[in-house]
Design a protein around this motif. Structure first.
Motif, PDB file in Angstrom:
ATOM      1  N   TYR A   1       0.836  -1.194   0.000  1.00  0.00           N
ATOM      2  CA  TYR A   1       0.000   0.000   0.000  1.00  0.00           C
ATOM      3  C   TYR A   1       0.873   1.246   0.000  1.00  0.00           C
ATOM      4  O   TYR A   1       1.850   1.330   0.752  1.00  0.00           O
ATOM      5  N   GLN A   2       0.503   2.200  -0.840  1.00  0.00           N
ATOM      6  CA  GLN A   2       1.237   3.464  -0.868  1.00  0.00           C
ATOM      7  C   GLN A   2       0.668   4.402   0.184  1.00  0.00           C
ATOM      8  O   GLN A   2      -0.554   4.504   0.355  1.00  0.00           O
ATOM      9  N   LEU A   3       1.539   5.086   0.900  1.00  0.00           N
ATOM     10  CA  LEU A   3       1.090   6.078   1.881  1.00  0.00           C
ATOM     11  C   LEU A   3       0.258   7.137   1.174  1.00  0.00           C
ATOM     12  O   LEU A   3       0.659   7.681   0.149  1.00  0.00           O
ATOM     13  N   SER A   4      -0.926   7.405   1.706  1.00  0.00           N
ATOM     14  CA  SER A   4      -1.774   8.444   1.119  1.00  0.00           C
ATOM     15  C   SER A   4      -2.022   9.541   2.148  1.00  0.00           C
ATOM     16  O   SER A   4      -2.189   9.257   3.338  1.00  0.00           O
ATOM     17  N   LEU A   5      -2.051  10.765   1.683  1.00  0.00           N
ATOM     18  CA  LEU A   5      -2.205  11.924   2.562  1.00  0.00           C
ATOM     19  C   LEU A   5      -3.691  12.265   2.684  1.00  0.00           C
ATOM     20  O   LEU A   5      -4.166  13.266   2.159  1.00  0.00           O
ATOM     21  N   GLU A   6      -4.421  11.410   3.389  1.00  0.00           N
ATOM     22  CA  GLU A   6      -5.868  11.568   3.491  1.00  0.00           C
ATOM     23  C   GLU A   6      -6.238  12.613   4.533  1.00  0.00           C
ATOM     24  O   GLU A   6      -5.590  12.713   5.578  1.00  0.00           O
ATOM     25  N   PRO A   7      -7.307  13.385   4.284  1.00  0.00           N
ATOM     26  CA  PRO A   7      -7.801  14.338   5.290  1.00  0.00           C
ATOM     27  C   PRO A   7      -8.182  13.607   6.580  1.00  0.00           C
ATOM     28  O   PRO A   7      -8.721  12.502   6.548  1.00  0.00           O
ATOM     29  N   GLY A   8      -7.864  14.242   7.699  1.00  0.00           N
ATOM     30  CA  GLY A   8      -8.205  13.647   8.986  1.00  0.00           C
ATOM     31  C   GLY A   8      -7.176  12.682   9.515  1.00  0.00           C
ATOM     32  O   GLY A   8      -7.346  12.099  10.591  1.00  0.00           O
ATOM     33  N   THR A   9      -6.088  12.469   8.762  1.00  0.00           N
ATOM     34  CA  THR A   9      -5.012  11.593   9.226  1.00  0.00           C
ATOM     35  C   THR A   9      -3.816  12.452   9.631  1.00  0.00           C
ATOM     36  O   THR A   9      -3.718  13.620   9.254  1.00  0.00           O
ATOM     37  N   PRO A  10      -2.878  11.890  10.393  1.00  0.00           N
ATOM     38  CA  PRO A  10      -1.685  12.667  10.784  1.00  0.00           C
ATOM     39  C   PRO A  10      -0.848  13.110   9.588  1.00  0.00           C
ATOM     40  O   PRO A  10       0.016  13.974   9.719  1.00  0.00           O
ATOM     41  N   TRP A  11      -1.121  12.528   8.409  1.00  0.00           N
ATOM     42  CA  TRP A  11      -0.299  12.812   7.237  1.00  0.00           C
ATOM     43  C   TRP A  11      -0.862  13.926   6.348  1.00  0.00           C
ATOM     44  O   TRP A  11      -0.224  14.314   5.392  1.00  0.00           O
TER      45      TRP A  11
ATOM     46  N   ALA B   1     -13.593  -4.841 -10.811  1.00  0.00           N
ATOM     47  CA  ALA B   1     -13.026  -5.889 -11.668  1.00  0.00           C
ATOM     48  C   ALA B   1     -11.675  -5.476 -12.233  1.00  0.00           C
ATOM     49  O   ALA B   1     -10.768  -6.302 -12.368  1.00  0.00           O
ATOM     50  N   LEU B   2     -11.533  -4.186 -12.554  1.00  0.00           N
ATOM     51  CA  LEU B   2     -10.279  -3.715 -13.132  1.00  0.00           C
ATOM     52  C   LEU B   2      -9.170  -3.567 -12.103  1.00  0.00           C
ATOM     53  O   LEU B   2      -8.033  -3.255 -12.456  1.00  0.00           O
ATOM     54  N   ARG B   3      -9.491  -3.799 -10.845  1.00  0.00           N
ATOM     55  CA  ARG B   3      -8.431  -3.896  -9.833  1.00  0.00           C
ATOM     56  C   ARG B   3      -7.653  -5.198 -10.003  1.00  0.00           C
ATOM     57  O   ARG B   3      -6.514  -5.309  -9.559  1.00  0.00           O
TER      58      ARG B   3
ATOM     59  N   GLY C   1      -0.587  -0.420 -16.721  1.00  0.00           N
ATOM     60  CA  GLY C   1      -1.835   0.241 -16.375  1.00  0.00           C
ATOM     61  C   GLY C   1      -2.118   0.200 -14.888  1.00  0.00           C
ATOM     62  O   GLY C   1      -2.677   1.160 -14.322  1.00  0.00           O
ATOM     63  N   LEU C   2      -1.738  -0.890 -14.212  1.00  0.00           N
ATOM     64  CA  LEU C   2      -1.956  -0.986 -12.771  1.00  0.00           C
ATOM     65  C   LEU C   2      -1.147   0.056 -12.010  1.00  0.00           C
ATOM     66  O   LEU C   2      -1.522   0.450 -10.904  1.00  0.00           O
ATOM     67  N   ARG C   3      -0.047   0.526 -12.615  1.00  0.00           N
ATOM     68  CA  ARG C   3       0.768   1.557 -11.950  1.00  0.00           C
ATOM     69  C   ARG C   3       0.064   2.908 -11.908  1.00  0.00           C
ATOM     70  O   ARG C   3       0.387   3.749 -11.070  1.00  0.00           O
ATOM     71  N   VAL C   4      -0.869   3.116 -12.829  1.00  0.00           N
ATOM     72  CA  VAL C   4      -1.596   4.396 -12.871  1.00  0.00           C
ATOM     73  C   VAL C   4      -3.103   4.131 -12.752  1.00  0.00           C
ATOM     74  O   VAL C   4      -3.924   4.870 -13.281  1.00  0.00           O
ATOM     75  N   ALA C   5      -3.445   3.067 -12.024  1.00  0.00           N
ATOM     76  CA  ALA C   5      -4.833   2.626 -11.959  1.00  0.00           C
ATOM     77  C   ALA C   5      -5.768   3.687 -11.393  1.00  0.00           C
ATOM     78  O   ALA C   5      -6.910   3.827 -11.852  1.00  0.00           O
ATOM     79  N   ASN C   6      -5.313   4.446 -10.397  1.00  0.00           N
ATOM     80  CA  ASN C   6      -6.188   5.467  -9.802  1.00  0.00           C
ATOM     81  C   ASN C   6      -6.695   6.446 -10.853  1.00  0.00           C
ATOM     82  O   ASN C   6      -7.865   6.841 -10.826  1.00  0.00           O
ATOM     83  N   ARG C   7      -5.822   6.841 -11.749  1.00  0.00           N
ATOM     84  CA  ARG C   7      -6.218   7.797 -12.794  1.00  0.00           C
ATOM     85  C   ARG C   7      -7.254   7.177 -13.730  1.00  0.00           C
ATOM     86  O   ARG C   7      -8.220   7.853 -14.139  1.00  0.00           O
ATOM     87  N   ILE C   8      -7.106   5.915 -14.048  1.00  0.00           N
ATOM     88  CA  ILE C   8      -8.056   5.230 -14.931  1.00  0.00           C
ATOM     89  C   ILE C   8      -9.401   5.063 -14.226  1.00  0.00           C
ATOM     90  O   ILE C   8     -10.459   5.313 -14.829  1.00  0.00           O
ATOM     91  N   TRP C   9      -9.375   4.655 -12.963  1.00  0.00           N
ATOM     92  CA  TRP C   9     -10.638   4.485 -12.230  1.00  0.00           C
ATOM     93  C   TRP C   9     -11.408   5.801 -12.119  1.00  0.00           C
ATOM     94  O   TRP C   9     -12.628   5.812 -12.201  1.00  0.00           O
ATOM     95  N   GLU C  10     -10.664   6.892 -11.926  1.00  0.00           N
ATOM     96  CA  GLU C  10     -11.323   8.206 -11.830  1.00  0.00           C
ATOM     97  C   GLU C  10     -12.138   8.501 -13.077  1.00  0.00           C
ATOM     98  O   GLU C  10     -13.226   9.067 -13.006  1.00  0.00           O
TER      99      GLU C  10
END
Length: 343
Positions: free
Chosen positions: A163-173, A282-284, A331-340
């Protein structure tokens, strides 16, 4: 970590939620996942109580996959023996890193030495073992990440989740400067190459397994299967309706003590929303989306729309063959962009 008394309160009220959710039914489980980050803090008597509850309300398929999440700092021999004597087949260990400085930065309660001991003990007990790791950490060098994966391979693990570290709102990051983060793209690309070289197949965007060691429980999520979540913060899904329980034990318990379902939110997906979500799920996976069943479920129009959206991306990122649409390794390396784009 649960506060004093919370685990006992949770155990006392879990049957009440089961009675409300199941309404007299007795499902037969193909998979069971005991997670939430803290199962290993339960005492031996608490584990026996939990097992008794599960056995009272469910049957199990003969080859059921039963997974328990384990924290390295609270995993002990007594728990391993308890699980081995019951139905547990897999352990998912939250290692995150073999570097003490990285573990401290993440606020983890275990040391690298404890992580190594936990993995060794779990494997010696005969379980299939998965380990979680995080990349893209602040100041994480490529060399540190490569060392982590190489050490992971030395244990003889069956499954790895990355899992890649994500800078989500409400987290210490959330206010962290992205400039100090490790290069997530390079780290992920290296993991794809290295783990394949070591005999692990990438069967989902974040998951790699030796042949036959894929998580059937997680595959059910990505195939839009139904699942029942129980306890504080748990989520469930069935026939286009998804719901989530209250996130704290107190709020969850208060609802049950009133005789109410502890549901914080519930949503019935429209046909269009369900089609988009099914496509993204499915595309995951490396197998991808089976076009004929998808078309039968959601119609040719939705399938044509999906193809149109994917056609906006370079051909090197996705493919359609043998009745399936799937993202390529690149494609899996940039999957977030495709899912968006699909959502």
């Amino acid at each position: 970590m649960p506060r004093e008394g919370e685990a006992d309160r949770w155990l006392s009220l879990l049957p009440r939620e089961l009675e409300l959710r199941l309404a007299g039914a007795r499902p037969k489980l193909a998979t069971c996942y005991i997670g939430g980050g803290t199962p290993t803090v339960l005492t031996a008597p608490q584990w026996r109580a939990l097992i008794a509850i599960i056995e009272k309300y469910f049957d199990f398929e003969r080859d059921a996959e039963v997974t328990v999440e384990a924290n390295p700092n609270s995993l002990g021999a007594a728990q391993l023996e308890e699980w081995r004597d019951w139905r547990v087949t897999r352990l998912s260990v939250g290692v995150q890193s073999f570097d003490d400085a990285e573990l401290e930065l993440m606020g983890r309660l275990h040391s690298a030495a404890q992580a190594r001991c936990a993995l060794s003990a779990a494997l010696a007990s005969g379980f299939a073992v998965s380990a979680d790791f995080i990349f893209g950490l602040p100041y994480q060098s490529f060399e540190n990440w490569a060392r982590t994966l190489k050490e992971a391979m030395s244990f003889g693990l069956h499954h790895i989740s990355l899992y890649q570290l994500s800078l989500e709102p409400g987290t210490p990051w959330e206010k962290l400067d992205e400039a100090i983060l490790g290069d997530g793209y390079i780290a992920y690309r290296f993991a794809q190459w290295y783990l394949k070289k070591k005999g692990f197949a990438q069967y989902e965007v974040a998951n790699f397994a030796r042949p036959g060691c894929e998580s059937r429980h997680n595959l059910n999520y990505w195939r839009e299967g139904s699942y029942l979540g129980l306890g504080a913060g748990a989520a469930g899904y069935t026939e286009g309706v998804r719901w989530k329980n209250w996130g704290t034990v107190n709020r969850w318990a208060e609802a049950l003590e009133k005789g109410e379902l502890p549901t914080e939110s519930s949503e019935k997906l429209s046909s269009e929303a369900r089609a988009r979500e099914a496509a993204v799920l499915a595309l995951r996976t490396a197998k991808g989306l089976e076009t004929e069943p998808y078309s039968q479920s959601f119609g040719e129009k939705e399938l044509a729309s999906l193809r149109e959206k994917l056609s906006a991306f370079p051909a090197a990122l996705w493919r359609e063959s043998d009745g399936c649409i799937a993202l390529t390794e690149k494609g899996l390396r940039v999957a977030n962009r495709i899912w968006e784009e699909i959502v």
